[in-house]
Enzyme design. Sequence first.
Site, PDB file in Angstrom:
ATOM      1  N   SER A  60      -7.966  -0.391  -4.739  1.00 28.36           N
ATOM      2  CA  SER A  60      -7.694  -0.934  -3.440  1.00 28.36           C
ATOM      3  C   SER A  60      -8.669  -0.723  -2.039  1.00 28.36           C
ATOM      4  O   SER A  60      -8.761  -1.682  -1.175  1.00 28.36           O
ATOM      5  CB  SER A  60      -6.460  -0.104  -2.777  1.00 28.36           C
ATOM      6  OG  SER A  60      -6.877   1.273  -2.776  1.00 28.36           O
ATOM      7  N   ASP A 220      -1.525   4.270   7.164  1.00 27.14           N
ATOM      8  CA  ASP A 220      -0.624   4.957   6.002  1.00 27.14           C
ATOM      9  C   ASP A 220      -1.032   6.494   5.672  1.00 27.14           C
ATOM     10  O   ASP A 220      -0.595   7.229   4.774  1.00 27.14           O
ATOM     11  CB  ASP A 220      -0.439   4.060   4.856  1.00 27.14           C
ATOM     12  CG  ASP A 220      -1.764   3.878   3.988  1.00 27.14           C
ATOM     13  OD1 ASP A 220      -2.798   4.176   4.583  1.00 27.14           O
ATOM     14  OD2 ASP A 220      -1.974   3.416   2.856  1.00 27.14           O
ATOM     15  N   HIS A 223      -5.183   5.147   2.995  1.00 28.36           N
ATOM     16  CA  HIS A 223      -6.645   4.365   2.723  1.00 28.36           C
ATOM     17  C   HIS A 223      -7.368   4.570   3.784  1.00 28.36           C
ATOM     18  O   HIS A 223      -6.993   4.755   4.981  1.00 28.36           O
ATOM     19  CB  HIS A 223      -5.923   2.944   2.544  1.00 28.36           C
ATOM     20  CG  HIS A 223      -5.239   2.877   1.169  1.00 28.36           C
ATOM     21  ND1 HIS A 223      -3.766   2.641   1.125  1.00 28.36           N
ATOM     22  CD2 HIS A 223      -5.593   2.280  -0.008  1.00 28.36           C
ATOM     23  CE1 HIS A 223      -3.429   2.469  -0.057  1.00 28.36           C
ATOM     24  NE2 HIS A 223      -4.489   2.079  -0.938  1.00 28.36           N
TER      25      HIS A 223
END
Length: 253
Positions: A60, A220, A223
Amino acid sequence: MRTAPLVAGTVVAAVVDLLVIEGLLASRRTYLPPEGAPDVTGTFGDPADPTVRLAVLGDSTAAGLGASAPHTTVGGQLSARLAAEGHHVVLEGFGVSGSRAGDLGPQASRALLSSPDVAVVLVGANDATRLSTGARMVVPLSDAVRRLREAGVPVVLGTCPDLLGPRALLRPLRDLHAAVGRRVAARQAEAATAAGAVAVDLGRLTGPAFRADPTTLAEDLYHPSDRGYALWADALLPALRDEVGRRLPAGGV
């Protein structure tokens, strides 16, 4: 005489129970959705300058999850830095959220179809959180790097980041993941270097900043944010610059 072993056993059992609870809580947290990642593509710099085709592979973080725009992803920020040094950069991203080292094979196949001049690989956190440090992590990483190198593509690997930084996970689960992450990073560096890549220790170079500054994280708290990706780009740039310079010096033809 039996008191100490009983106390130690009780403590160990309590820690294990706590790790299980924290693992369940972590799995139920709301993280950034993969579809929210910006498109890791673009062109940077003057088209009259020597062109560098940059491929970014991995998880990601390679896909830019947490970045606000394509130019603030790791790939985008590296491209902008290379463009400022006299290159016309064509960026293409192949990262997929959730990927582990075992998922690099298909990404390498897709990247090779675009004939990149250099590749950056960002992977390892998902291996660490799944406690994968053995052959299932090392072998596919080595294979992907070797395939790229055999095709003449230099590879810069950003090893598993410092997992003490993400505040989404509670402690001691975060400490466990961080310890495994350091092991993953060390094994990644060894395997990738043997396969012909240049390994950059992201945990060592950027971990202290992530632990000290919450603005390095996206909403969040897991990340990287634009600022966090900028730190990674700064750490990766010297190795990437060297590889690009060997292949196509700025101002060349």
